[in-house]
Design a protein around this motif. Sequence first.
Motif, PDB file in Angstrom:
ATOM      1  N   VAL A   1      13.235 -35.187  82.539  1.00 36.20           N
ATOM      2  CA  VAL A   1      12.591 -35.980  82.711  1.00 36.20           C
ATOM      3  C   VAL A   1      13.097 -35.937  84.604  1.00 36.20           C
ATOM      4  N   TRP A   2      13.752 -35.647  84.596  1.00 36.23           N
ATOM      5  CA  TRP A   2      14.024 -35.357  86.673  1.00 36.23           C
ATOM      6  C   TRP A   2      13.612 -34.126  86.466  1.00 36.23           C
TER       7      TRP A   2
ATOM      8  N   ASP B   1      15.682 -43.179  88.312  1.00 33.27           N
ATOM      9  CA  ASP B   1      15.884 -43.449  87.312  1.00 33.27           C
ATOM     10  C   ASP B   1      14.311 -43.332  86.400  1.00 33.27           C
ATOM     11  N   ILE B   2      13.386 -42.500  87.005  1.00 31.17           N
ATOM     12  CA  ILE B   2      12.553 -42.428  86.045  1.00 31.17           C
ATOM     13  C   ILE B   2      11.761 -42.174  85.121  1.00 31.17           C
ATOM     14  N   THR B   3      11.569 -42.746  83.907  1.00 33.53           N
ATOM     15  CA  THR B   3      11.043 -42.859  82.673  1.00 33.53           C
ATOM     16  C   THR B   3      10.223 -41.465  82.464  1.00 33.53           C
ATOM     17  N   ALA B   4      10.583 -40.693  81.258  1.00 33.01           N
ATOM     18  CA  ALA B   4       9.388 -39.791  80.496  1.00 33.01           C
ATOM     19  C   ALA B   4       7.596 -40.159  80.546  1.00 33.01           C
ATOM     20  N   LEU B   5       8.105 -41.951  80.102  1.00 32.11           N
ATOM     21  CA  LEU B   5       6.501 -42.898  79.981  1.00 32.11           C
ATOM     22  C   LEU B   5       5.775 -42.955  81.640  1.00 32.11           C
ATOM     23  N   VAL B   6       6.432 -43.288  82.298  1.00 31.06           N
ATOM     24  CA  VAL B   6       6.235 -44.001  83.682  1.00 31.06           C
ATOM     25  C   VAL B   6       5.642 -42.213  84.967  1.00 31.06           C
ATOM     26  N   LEU B   7       6.563 -41.155  84.226  1.00 25.97           N
ATOM     27  CA  LEU B   7       6.192 -39.930  84.709  1.00 25.97           C
ATOM     28  C   LEU B   7       4.614 -39.398  84.433  1.00 25.97           C
TER      29      LEU B   7
ATOM     30  N   TYR C   1       2.844 -41.365  83.190  1.00 26.35           N
ATOM     31  CA  TYR C   1       1.374 -41.689  83.712  1.00 26.35           C
ATOM     32  C   TYR C   1       0.941 -41.853  85.617  1.00 26.35           C
ATOM     33  N   VAL C   2       2.507 -41.172  86.322  1.00 28.64           N
ATOM     34  CA  VAL C   2       2.314 -40.920  87.412  1.00 28.64           C
ATOM     35  C   VAL C   2       0.938 -39.758  87.733  1.00 28.64           C
ATOM     36  N   ILE C   3       1.612 -38.587  86.661  1.00 25.05           N
ATOM     37  CA  ILE C   3       0.693 -37.512  86.194  1.00 25.05           C
ATOM     38  C   ILE C   3      -0.574 -37.493  86.059  1.00 25.05           C
ATOM     39  N   ALA C   4      -0.935 -37.989  85.472  1.00 26.17           N
ATOM     40  CA  ALA C   4      -2.225 -38.583  84.850  1.00 26.17           C
ATOM     41  C   ALA C   4      -2.511 -39.034  85.983  1.00 26.17           C
ATOM     42  N   CYS C   5      -2.013 -40.124  86.209  1.00 25.80           N
ATOM     43  CA  CYS C   5      -3.004 -40.914  87.272  1.00 25.80           C
ATOM     44  C   CYS C   5      -3.020 -39.674  88.429  1.00 25.80           C
ATOM     45  N   TYR C   6      -2.152 -39.145  89.366  1.00 26.76           N
ATOM     46  CA  TYR C   6      -2.778 -38.074  90.178  1.00 26.76           C
ATOM     47  C   TYR C   6      -3.684 -36.710  89.232  1.00 26.76           C
ATOM     48  N   ALA C   7      -3.527 -36.348  88.172  1.00 20.71           N
ATOM     49  CA  ALA C   7      -4.696 -35.184  87.588  1.00 20.71           C
ATOM     50  C   ALA C   7      -6.509 -36.293  87.456  1.00 20.71           C
ATOM     51  N   ILE C   8      -6.682 -36.724  87.229  1.00 18.86           N
ATOM     52  CA  ILE C   8      -7.874 -38.314  87.254  1.00 18.86           C
ATOM     53  C   ILE C   8      -8.074 -38.291  88.330  1.00 18.86           C
ATOM     54  N   VAL C   9      -7.188 -39.197  90.082  1.00 19.04           N
ATOM     55  CA  VAL C   9      -7.838 -39.317  91.146  1.00 19.04           C
ATOM     56  C   VAL C   9      -8.111 -37.995  91.637  1.00 19.04           C
TER      57      VAL C   9
ATOM     58  N   LEU D   1      -3.300 -37.447  78.441  1.00 22.72           N
ATOM     59  CA  LEU D   1      -2.389 -37.917  78.478  1.00 22.72           C
ATOM     60  C   LEU D   1      -2.351 -39.193  78.534  1.00 22.72           C
ATOM     61  N   VAL D   2      -3.096 -39.994  79.378  1.00 18.32           N
ATOM     62  CA  VAL D   2      -3.126 -41.244  79.186  1.00 18.32           C
ATOM     63  C   VAL D   2      -3.272 -41.791  77.564  1.00 18.32           C
ATOM     64  N   LEU D   3      -4.140 -41.655  76.438  1.00 20.30           N
ATOM     65  CA  LEU D   3      -4.141 -41.522  75.311  1.00 20.30           C
ATOM     66  C   LEU D   3      -3.331 -41.504  74.285  1.00 20.30           C
ATOM     67  N   ALA D   4      -2.476 -40.214  75.332  1.00 20.45           N
ATOM     68  CA  ALA D   4      -1.214 -40.162  73.910  1.00 20.45           C
ATOM     69  C   ALA D   4      -0.127 -40.034  75.106  1.00 20.45           C
TER      70      ALA D   4
END
Length: 201
Positions: A40-41, A93-99, A101-109, A144-147
Motif C-alpha cells: 500500500v505504501w 498510515d493510509i489503508t488500501a481502502l482509503v487509497l 477512494y482517493v484514486i477513485a475520486c481523482y479519476a472521477i473528478v 473502484l467505488v463500486l468494488a
Amino acid sequence: MATDTLPADLASTIRWMTLPRGILAVLFGAGALVWPGITVWGLTVVFGVYSITDGVTSVVSAMQCRRDGPRTWWVAGGVAAVVAGAMALAWPDITALVLLYVIACYAIVSGLFGAVGALEVRTLTGRRWMLAACLLAVLCGVFLVLAPGAGILGIVTVVGGYAIVVGAVLIVGAVQLHSWKDPTDPLCPRYDAAAGIPTRD
C-alpha cells in the motif's frame, strides 16, 4: 456543431497537454504492475508522485490556452489531481481502502473536469481523444467505488491497467494532432489561396 477545424494555438495546447500526461500515465501503470509485491505504501508513493506531476502538467499546459472555456476546466482538473496526490502522500498510515477512494475520486473528478473542457473545444479533431481518455478515467473511478473489497492486488491491477490504456489513448491523440495542419494556414494543402478560405476534401 463539431467540425474538423482547429485553431493552431489550441491544437498546440491540447498536444502538449496530452502527450506528457499520456507518457506519465503509461509509466505509472507499468510501474505499478511490474513492482514485485507492491505494498500500500509503495502504491501510495507511486500514485502520489504521478498525480501531482500529472496535475502540474495539466495546469501549465492549460494556462497556455487563450480560450477561457476549456482552460478553466483543465486547470480545475489539474488542481484536483495535485490535491489528490498530496493527500495520498501526506496521509499517515493510509489503508488500501482509503487509497482506493482517493484514486477513485481523482479519476472521477479530474476525468469530469477534463471531459467538460474537451466539450468546450468545438472541433472533432481537438476533443475526441481527450474526451475518450477522460470518460475512461470516470468509468475506472466509478468501478473502484463500486468494488471496494478488491484488495491491494485488485487495486494495482485495475489502476495499472487503466493508466496504461488512458495513457495510450492520450498518446495517440497527441500524435494525431502533431500531424494535423490548420486548414486556414496558406501552407496547408487544403487552403484555397485564391478564395482565401479552407477547401473541403
